[in-house]
Every structure is written in structure tokens, then in C-alpha cells.
Design an enzyme around this catalytic site. Sequence first.
Site, PDB file in Angstrom:
ATOM      1  N   HIS A  68      -2.302   7.063   0.853  1.00 33.28           N
ATOM      2  CA  HIS A  68      -2.071   6.027   0.803  1.00 33.28           C
ATOM      3  C   HIS A  68      -0.742   5.036   0.369  1.00 33.28           C
ATOM      4  CE1 HIS A  68      -2.823   6.625  -3.689  1.00 33.28           C
ATOM      5  NE2 HIS A  68      -3.156   7.439  -3.301  1.00 33.28           N
ATOM      6  N   ASP A  69      -1.252   3.792   0.696  1.00 31.00           N
ATOM      7  CA  ASP A  69      -0.473   2.484   0.528  1.00 31.00           C
ATOM      8  C   ASP A  69       0.765   2.584   0.430  1.00 31.00           C
ATOM      9  OD1 ASP A  69      -3.130   1.189  -0.711  1.00 31.00           O
ATOM     10  OD2 ASP A  69      -2.625   3.107  -2.016  1.00 31.00           O
ATOM     11  N   GLY A 108       1.438   8.685  -2.929  1.00 32.80           N
ATOM     12  CA  GLY A 108       0.616   7.448  -2.691  1.00 32.80           C
ATOM     13  C   GLY A 108       1.433   6.271  -3.132  1.00 32.80           C
TER      14      GLY A 108
END
Length: 260
Positions: free
Chosen positions: A121-122, A139
Site C-alpha cells: 500500500h501507498d 508500505g
Amino acid sequence: MSNIHPSAIIEEGAQIGADCKIGPFCFVGPQVRLGDRVELKSHVVVTGDTSIGEDSVVFNFSVIGEIPQDLKFGGENTKLEIGKRNRIREHVTVNTGTDGGGGVTRIGDDCLLMAGVHVAHDVQIGDRVIMVNHSGAAGHCIVEDDAIIGGISGLHQFVRVGRGAIIGALTMVPKDVIPYGLVQAQRGELDGLNLVGLKRRGVSRDDISALRSAFRELSEGEGTFMDRVNRLEDTDSDYVREILEFVTGASDRSFLTPGK
């Protein structure tokens, strides 16, 4: 017209570009947007609020756009944006973002994610990045243009990898990597410059010489690492200035530094 196998499931609301190919037993969710000429081989899942740019190919058993592997994730609507002409090989997983990390995971253009790669994520990945088999970016990592992440290597969360850097195989990277750096060893060590990559891109001899001189100063000069960095401010090389800007920019991690 797109070529969609009868066993594929395309949820209502999905946007399929011209001349796409969607193979057997694929699933495409209702918020997905596929650009023109995207190909999903077979048994591919593309879900979430996900866009994939034109001429990209996703190979068998990849899962693209699933929710983050983050216990803080509460079901909010976050995104995954994948650029053009990417090659995403077998069993790759790429997650959407989180509210706490900006809400968007991004992959640029012309990247190659080999079999078993994970992008969390991200994460923000630039253009022409290669991630070799079973490597992973945790992340919030940033991987700049033209970087190479070696096989079975891992980037710790929030790590930045500068443009043109190369990470050797079987390497854990716990800190930021300067542009054009060469990192290897089980617990990543900054061991030189990616000279092969620089030469392949046609970087001039003068700039390569300036980078080598800068690296010697960073590894052998007196004082702290930041003292050595500050002594490079008068450089005429754009490549050396890029390293200075990277080191003095915002970061959530410290830096891998050359050993003396």
C-alpha cells in the site's frame, strides 16, 4: 472491440478499453478501468479502484488492486494507478493505498514486475523500474525511475530508492539508497555506484567521473556523513546535485552510507 473469454467475469461498471484481451477465468471488478490494448492472460484478478494504462500485460494468477495488508485499514475507498506498457508477471500482488499514506499506490510506465513480486500500500514506483522475482516493497516506499530491485530482496517500509540505483539479490534494505547507488549484502550495504547502468544509459565520462569522486568523498572524507555531503555543494554535475537533493530531501528513514 475487446476479446473477452466467456469464462471471464466482468462486473457491471468496469471500463474496458479498445482491443483489450481478457483471458479465461479472469475477474475484473466494478471500479476497474483498463486502457486500450491491455491484456489479462488467465486467472487474473483486478479489483478495487484500479486503473491500468494502455498496452500493459498482466500474467497468470496475479492479484491487482486488493485491499492493503494493513490492520489499520477500515475499508475506505483508496486507489491503485498503474501506467502504460507495464509487464506484470505471474503471481504478482499489488495493493491499493491507505488513508494514512495518501490513499494511492502508483506504478509508472514501462516497468517490469517479475514473478512473485509484491507492491504494498501507498508505494510510489517511477518509470522503467525492474523488480526481480519475489522481491517486495513494503508500505510507503518510493522507488524512483530506472531502479532495479534484485531477486528475493525486500525494501523496509518508508524506504526511498533513488533514481538509477541497483539492489543486489537476497538483500534487505532498511534505509534510503542514494541515486545511482549499488547496494548488496544480506543486510544492505552501500557498496559503490551502479556504473554498468550509467554506462548503458549513455551518461558522459565527465559525469561518471564526478559521481565517482563524489562517492569517494562520501566514503572516505572526514566528518559525519552530512558533513561530507555538504562539501559536494559546489559541483557542476547535475548527477551529483541529484544525490545532494535526495539526501537533503524529506525522509522517514536514515541513509545507507558507504563504509570506509
